[in-house]
Design an enzyme around this catalytic site. Sequence first.
Site, PDB file in Angstrom:
ATOM      1  CG  ASP A 101     -38.425  -6.624 -47.681  1.00 32.74           C
ATOM      2  OD1 ASP A 101     -39.132  -5.604 -47.605  1.00 32.74           O
ATOM      3  OD2 ASP A 101     -37.764  -7.083 -46.730  1.00 32.74           O
TER       4      ASP A 101
ATOM      5  CG  HIS B 220     -39.997  -6.589 -44.079  1.00 28.71           C
ATOM      6  ND1 HIS B 220     -38.626  -6.617 -44.194  1.00 28.71           N
ATOM      7  CD2 HIS B 220     -40.250  -6.332 -42.762  1.00 28.71           C
ATOM      8  CE1 HIS B 220     -38.072  -6.365 -43.026  1.00 28.71           C
ATOM      9  NE2 HIS B 220     -39.034  -6.197 -42.140  1.00 28.71           N
TER      10      HIS B 220
ATOM     11  CB  SER C  46     -36.844  -6.567 -39.597  1.00 30.66           C
ATOM     12  OG  SER C  46     -37.473  -5.360 -39.901  1.00 30.66           O
TER      13      SER C  46
END
Length: 372
Positions: free
Chosen positions: A322, A352, A154
């Site tokens: 995700d 995610h 991320s």
Amino acid sequence: MTPAPPRHPAPLRDGVLRYAGIGSFDLETGGHLPQVTLAYETWGSLNADHSNAVLVAHALTGSTHVARGSSGEDGWWDALVGPGKAVDTDRFFVVAINMLGGCYGSTGPSSTDPQGLPWGSRFPFVTVRDSVRAEARLADLLGIASWHTVLGGSLGGARALEWAVTEPDRVRHCAVIACTAASTAEQIAFGQAQLAAIRLDPDFNGGDYYNGATPAAGLGLARRIAHITYRSEAELEYRFGRSPQEPENPLGSAVPAARGRYAVESYLDHQARKLTARFDANSYLVLTEALMSHDVTRGRGTLQQALAGTTAEFLIAAVDSDRLYFPQQSHDLAAALPRETAVHMISAPIGHDGFLTDAEKIGAPLRERFFA
Ligand SMILES: CC(=O)SCCNC(=O)CCNC(=O)[C@H](O)C(C)(C)COP(=O)(O)OP(=O)(O)OC[C@H]1O[C@@H](n2cnc3c(N)ncnc32)[C@H](O)[C@@H]1OP(=O)(O)O
Ligand SMILES: N[C@@H](CCO)C(=O)O
């Protein structure tokens, strides 16, 4: 530049928070910080030729505490980092740095300026590139000329990728997990709603709230919005469905504000409370805006052109469920790399957050590709 000799020739204690001053710092969009401190933790030892250093970059609300250490406190990537793990701290010197602007020890809005006042609203805009340049200074101080590997998920993936592009001679392997080459319109849009939630909290006070009530309601709302994007529709349905939060009754009152909650509402309330207990709202704004700024192509031409100078071997990974960082975006990134790179798909129903909850699923490709 030749890095300075390591500041700490003796082995460091694993997983203990340390601080390093990296001096004054000019930011990409014109801001200036007269004194910057970066907080970091390390595990293992730097070898004689300094070739075994691994940088782990945390995500939006992560800390430097990647793995267990002397304190015994769990780390957020224990499944991946530790003795005998894929990132083996018996063999590698692992470093985790709290991002500039964060609230886990590095200089951020809740730190004080040279006059001793909290930065608050005066804390400047930080980009992902700024964070990489700051981290490069800390690497110099630690005597790390180049990283064996930089990895993260991320926002951590954005930092890892930006490291490989900004400092191509200093990154030999790079794992970009659940991340894109540039934040997309939708990712920016989700971020903007979170920023607004915090800034519209009456206790936000323009960012200068350190002497009074904190904008916990706004930060909690931001976390609720974010957390929904971190979880898949299927996971929420499977876990909560339409169940009430017993003994509450979602249809229990004619007064809307007095009705009981569904279990999923209670769950989001809990996630909001958990974050507000551990995170500073201004840091949330700074790091969210940094993530919105993420774009490895800025000033560098097309994506292929931007990546052309990278020399690292890449591992690109995505979580199949995700809905914030779509797997296709990882495929697009991989396809633009100068050397053929397949995308490793993490199969996890959670969404995610799978890069955290199912971290062990990245272990095998990491071992095979980087740490054999
Ligand atoms: C000091 C520090 O914490 S350092 C920073 C650590 N954090 C990071 O690094 C950020 C990355 N980590 C994360 O974002 C998260 O920890 C994750 C994604 C890894 C896991 O998320 P979690 O919230 O632990 O997982 P999950 O979705 O299963 O939620 C579990 C929690 O929801 C609670 N919960 C479940 N159902 C309900 C419900 N119906 N009502 C209320 N609460 C509920 C559980 O009791 C549990 O609470 P707890 O965490 O207080 O024990
Ligand atoms: N749950 C993670 C996801 C961000 O990508 C965090 O809070 O940092």
